[in-house]
Scaffold this motif. Structure first.
Motif, PDB file in Angstrom:
ATOM      1  N   VAL A 162       0.786  -0.819   0.092  1.00  0.00           N
ATOM      2  CA  VAL A 162      -0.104   0.014  -0.345  1.00  0.00           C
ATOM      3  C   VAL A 162       0.766   1.338   0.231  1.00  0.00           C
ATOM      4  O   VAL A 162       2.019   1.174   0.652  1.00  0.00           O
ATOM      5  CB  VAL A 162      -1.100  -0.060   1.470  1.00  0.00           C
ATOM      6  N   ALA A 163       0.544   2.105  -0.583  1.00  0.00           N
ATOM      7  CA  ALA A 163       0.773   3.862  -0.690  1.00  0.00           C
ATOM      8  C   ALA A 163      -0.302   4.510  -0.283  1.00  0.00           C
ATOM      9  O   ALA A 163      -0.663   4.779  -0.967  1.00  0.00           O
ATOM     10  CB  ALA A 163       1.681   3.808  -1.402  1.00  0.00           C
ATOM     11  N   PRO A 164      -0.355   4.562   1.094  1.00  0.00           N
ATOM     12  CA  PRO A 164      -0.479   6.020   1.589  1.00  0.00           C
ATOM     13  C   PRO A 164      -0.449   7.724   0.632  1.00  0.00           C
ATOM     14  O   PRO A 164       0.360   7.827   0.700  1.00  0.00           O
ATOM     15  CB  PRO A 164      -1.236   6.390   2.788  1.00  0.00           C
ATOM     16  N   GLU A 165      -1.811   7.897   0.929  1.00  0.00           N
ATOM     17  CA  GLU A 165      -2.082   9.730   0.744  1.00  0.00           C
ATOM     18  C   GLU A 165      -2.814  10.709   1.237  1.00  0.00           C
ATOM     19  O   GLU A 165      -4.154  10.375   2.180  1.00  0.00           O
ATOM     20  CB  GLU A 165      -2.756  10.534  -0.877  1.00  0.00           C
ATOM     21  N   ILE A 166      -2.424  11.593   2.110  1.00  0.00           N
ATOM     22  CA  ILE A 166      -2.826  12.206   3.647  1.00  0.00           C
ATOM     23  C   ILE A 166      -3.213  13.559   3.332  1.00  0.00           C
ATOM     24  O   ILE A 166      -1.965  14.286   2.532  1.00  0.00           O
ATOM     25  CB  ILE A 166      -2.312  11.793   4.939  1.00  0.00           C
ATOM     26  N   GLU A 167      -4.352  13.681   3.037  1.00  0.00           N
ATOM     27  CA  GLU A 167      -4.854  15.840   3.115  1.00  0.00           C
ATOM     28  C   GLU A 167      -5.349  16.389   4.635  1.00  0.00           C
ATOM     29  O   GLU A 167      -5.526  15.361   5.546  1.00  0.00           O
ATOM     30  CB  GLU A 167      -5.933  15.406   2.018  1.00  0.00           C
ATOM     31  N   PHE A 168      -4.315  17.193   4.555  1.00  0.00           N
ATOM     32  CA  PHE A 168      -5.166  18.615   5.894  1.00  0.00           C
ATOM     33  C   PHE A 168      -5.550  19.776   5.374  1.00  0.00           C
ATOM     34  O   PHE A 168      -4.512  20.221   4.433  1.00  0.00           O
ATOM     35  CB  PHE A 168      -4.218  17.382   7.156  1.00  0.00           C
ATOM     36  N   TYR A 169      -5.679  20.358   6.686  1.00  0.00           N
ATOM     37  CA  TYR A 169      -5.139  21.758   6.101  1.00  0.00           C
ATOM     38  C   TYR A 169      -4.772  22.111   7.170  1.00  0.00           C
ATOM     39  O   TYR A 169      -4.445  21.557   8.391  1.00  0.00           O
ATOM     40  CB  TYR A 169      -6.730  22.373   6.580  1.00  0.00           C
ATOM     41  N   MET A 273      -9.768  16.495   9.623  1.00  0.00           N
ATOM     42  CA  MET A 273     -10.458  16.543   9.794  1.00  0.00           C
ATOM     43  C   MET A 273     -11.826  16.595   8.626  1.00  0.00           C
ATOM     44  O   MET A 273     -10.177  16.823   7.488  1.00  0.00           O
ATOM     45  CB  MET A 273     -11.779  18.174  10.262  1.00  0.00           C
ATOM     46  N   ALA A 274     -12.667  15.461   7.874  1.00  0.00           N
ATOM     47  CA  ALA A 274     -13.002  15.564   6.717  1.00  0.00           C
ATOM     48  C   ALA A 274     -13.296  16.582   5.738  1.00  0.00           C
ATOM     49  O   ALA A 274     -12.578  16.824   4.610  1.00  0.00           O
ATOM     50  CB  ALA A 274     -13.815  14.099   6.624  1.00  0.00           C
ATOM     51  N   ALA A 284      -8.888  13.901   2.422  1.00  0.00           N
ATOM     52  CA  ALA A 284      -8.697  12.706   1.659  1.00  0.00           C
ATOM     53  C   ALA A 284      -7.796  11.051   3.094  1.00  0.00           C
ATOM     54  O   ALA A 284      -6.648  11.868   3.151  1.00  0.00           O
ATOM     55  CB  ALA A 284      -9.275  11.585   0.784  1.00  0.00           C
ATOM     56  N   LEU A 285      -8.772  10.489   2.799  1.00  0.00           N
ATOM     57  CA  LEU A 285      -6.469   9.401   2.845  1.00  0.00           C
ATOM     58  C   LEU A 285      -6.956   8.425   1.752  1.00  0.00           C
ATOM     59  O   LEU A 285      -7.139   7.392   2.163  1.00  0.00           O
ATOM     60  CB  LEU A 285      -6.452   8.899   4.295  1.00  0.00           C
ATOM     61  N   ASN A 376      -7.698   2.862  -3.448  1.00  0.00           N
ATOM     62  CA  ASN A 376      -8.978   3.692  -3.028  1.00  0.00           C
ATOM     63  C   ASN A 376      -9.041   5.702  -2.336  1.00  0.00           C
ATOM     64  O   ASN A 376      -8.472   5.686  -1.336  1.00  0.00           O
ATOM     65  CB  ASN A 376      -8.846   2.547  -1.643  1.00  0.00           C
ATOM     66  N   ARG A 377      -9.863   5.684  -2.815  1.00  0.00           N
ATOM     67  CA  ARG A 377     -10.017   7.162  -3.088  1.00  0.00           C
ATOM     68  C   ARG A 377     -11.494   7.526  -1.565  1.00  0.00           C
ATOM     69  O   ARG A 377     -12.321   8.902  -2.139  1.00  0.00           O
ATOM     70  CB  ARG A 377     -10.883   7.888  -4.410  1.00  0.00           C
ATOM     71  N   VAL A 378     -11.540   6.310  -1.130  1.00  0.00           N
ATOM     72  CA  VAL A 378     -13.185   7.303  -0.399  1.00  0.00           C
ATOM     73  C   VAL A 378     -13.223   7.511   0.730  1.00  0.00           C
ATOM     74  O   VAL A 378     -13.447   8.267   1.368  1.00  0.00           O
ATOM     75  CB  VAL A 378     -14.295   5.634  -0.626  1.00  0.00           C
ATOM     76  N   PRO A 379     -11.783   6.627   1.339  1.00  0.00           N
ATOM     77  CA  PRO A 379     -11.316   6.788   3.116  1.00  0.00           C
ATOM     78  C   PRO A 379     -11.637   8.543   3.470  1.00  0.00           C
ATOM     79  O   PRO A 379     -10.177   8.943   2.300  1.00  0.00           O
ATOM     80  CB  PRO A 379      -9.885   5.890   3.314  1.00  0.00           C
ATOM     81  N   SER A 380     -11.926   9.332   4.108  1.00  0.00           N
ATOM     82  CA  SER A 380     -11.203  10.932   4.416  1.00  0.00           C
ATOM     83  C   SER A 380     -10.126  10.698   5.445  1.00  0.00           C
ATOM     84  O   SER A 380     -10.077   9.218   5.612  1.00  0.00           O
ATOM     85  CB  SER A 380     -12.561  11.061   5.439  1.00  0.00           C
TER      86      SER A 380
END
Length: 477
Positions: A162-169, A273-274, A284-285, A376-380
């Motif tokens: 797996v390779a995660p991508e983490i978005e945040f504000y 937060m999502a 997203a995650l 998988n683009r669904v996870p937040s």
């Protein structure tokens, strides 16, 4: 998503005297081999961590001398039943040991021993596994849930990658939850007002913060692939390198902590937060997934002779399509998560898949045969990384073992199609609770506990009156 415009990792070493390098901790397998490591770096304290159902770091902080004398410690089993609010669901019908407030034992995973580079004094941290009194893993523990799914793959001779991508504000400090969040002030002295997707200058507004994030990450052995500015105001994304699911979940767990701590030192909040701000995209995650043969290392999604996709590839996709609704409450675990999953956003609302189609819930990125994968683009981004990765891999595993058939790929805008995912937390919990397949793969006791936690969190949420209700109902109904 990946971008060609990314901030490059600097090679210079951080200027934090007394902080141990991660390379020095590799190879440690127990107390005796750890003693020299602690002594050589004058480590005074250690943080003993265990991720709970929300991905929150629970545990103990203690002097290293006490830890080395007894590295296996106890904590109440009830931490795996604690809601994000600190409350607990009714224990009736769950686990007798929880009702009795029984202890479980924390066993250090020495491979996770790293520095705590933001600490004032030389400090280390290590992630622990939760064990019962008779030495069995605690089935409700998120790390164990992921291990359970990974073991199912190994029994088939498969190894998930797996390779995660983490978005945040990044936001201004906000001590009153009744007030909306605002973007922070950058080095120019001005807040970001318009969306600056992929902007290098917008990232440079927070150069000092990101230098610390890179520095702290390097000291912990956390490998950042790229850093980009996402579509939202002061919204960022960090991409991690691919690898073993448990190792990458550990990295996301530590990354979130690192980003929050570094941001606080710069008087900024980092939030996962999502949907933290109205009118802005959600975070997203994204999880890139591929499966290789454990012996040969061959990507089983690609035919070794033709390079084309294999039946297992399409079955993995089909499993994601079929079981995404049943695992939704682990991919979108809070009421806020469902504010992200709307038709007018970039977030997916159905289980369609497509080649390089970012409007679909499941995207197949452009790649060669060796790198064929499913995103998988669904996870937040508020998801517990252990549970999100475990659930997504569980869905793919079921697809392959059940030999499911995927739908045809979608080439148009998938957001124009009907909703195929749960639109609320309670709906998602019911889908999971009723899925015998998910119970079998992820553990029935875990599913029961997790469902109880989510229902309790929803009950707590319903006690809060929102500004929308005061705005539209106070004088109009």
């Amino acid at each position: 998503m990946c971008a060609t415009m990314s901030k490059k990792k600097k090679s210079d070493k951080p200027e934090h005297s007394g902080v141990p390098d991660i390379e020095s901790a590799r190879g440690i397998s127990g107390v005796e081999s750890a003693k020299d490591w602690f002594r050589a770096r004058d480590i005074e304290e250690i943080e003993c961590l265990v991720p709970d159902q929300g991905g929150v770091a629970r545990g103990k902080i203690m002097p290293v001398s006490k830890f080395l004398a007894s590295p296996v410690m106890n904590l109440p089993l009830s931490i795996f039943y604690q809601c994000i609010t600190g409350e607990y669901p009714a224990y009736d019908g769950l686990v007798d040991a929880v009702e009795a407030d029984t202890d479980m034992f924390m066993q250090p995973d020495w491979s996770t021993l790293t520095a705590v580079p933001w600490a004032m004094d030389p400090t280390a941290q290590v992630i622990h596994d939760a064990m019962t009194r008779d030495g069995r893993p605690v089935e409700q523990a998120p790390r164990q849930v992921l291990r359970r799914v990974r073991e199912l793959y190994r029994k088939k001779g498969w190894q998930p990658v797996v390779a995660p991508e983490i978005e945040f504000y990044l936001v201004e400090p906000n001590t009153d939850p009744d007030y909306p969040l605002k973007p922070p002030i950058g080095r120019s002295g001005r807040p970001e007002l318009g969306r600056q997707g992929y902007s290098i200058s917008a990232v440079n507004e927070f150069d000092a913060l990101f230098e610390d994030i890179y520095k702290y990450s390097e000291h912990q052995g956390l490998e950042i692939d790229t850093l980009i500015h996402e579509d939202g105001v002061a919204q960022m994304e960090i991409n991690l390198r691919h690898g073993d699911p448990l190792e990458l979940a550990d990295q996301v767990f530590l990354f979130k902590r690192t980003i929050r701590e570094a941001s606080l030192q710069h008087k900024i909040y980092a939030t996962f937060m999502a949907k933290p701000m109205s009118g802005e995209p959600g975070s997203a995650l994204h999880i890139h997934q591929s499966i290789v043969d454990a012996e040969s290392g061959q990507n089983i999604f690609s035919d070794p002779e033709t390079g084309g996709p294999t039946p297992l590839f399409f079955s993995f996709l089909a499993g994601q399509q079929k079981y995404l609704p049943a695992i939704m409450c682990m991919l979108a675990p809070y009421v806020n998560s469902y504010r992200r999953l709307t038709r007018d956003s970039m977030a997916p609302i159905n289980v369609q898949w497509g080649y390089d189609n970012r409007t679909a819930g499941l995207r197949v990125p452009p790649s060669g045969p060796d790198a064929r994968r499913v995103e998988n683009r669904v996870p937040s981004s508020d998801a517990n990384p252990y549970l999100a990765i475990a659930a997504s891999l569980a869905a793919g595993y079921l697809g392959m073992t059940e030999e499911l058939e995927a739908t045809s790929p979608i080439e148009s805008d998938a957001k124009n199609r009907d909703f195929e995912l749960p639109q609320s937390l309670l709906e998602a919990v019911a889908e999971m609770d009723e899925s015998e397949e998910i119970r079998q793969v992820m553990g029935s006791s875990f599913v029961t506990a997790y469902a109880a936690i989510k229902r309790q969190e929803y009950e707590t949420f319903m006690k809060v009156i929102s500004p929308w209700e005061r705005e539209h109902l106070l004088l109009n109904v």
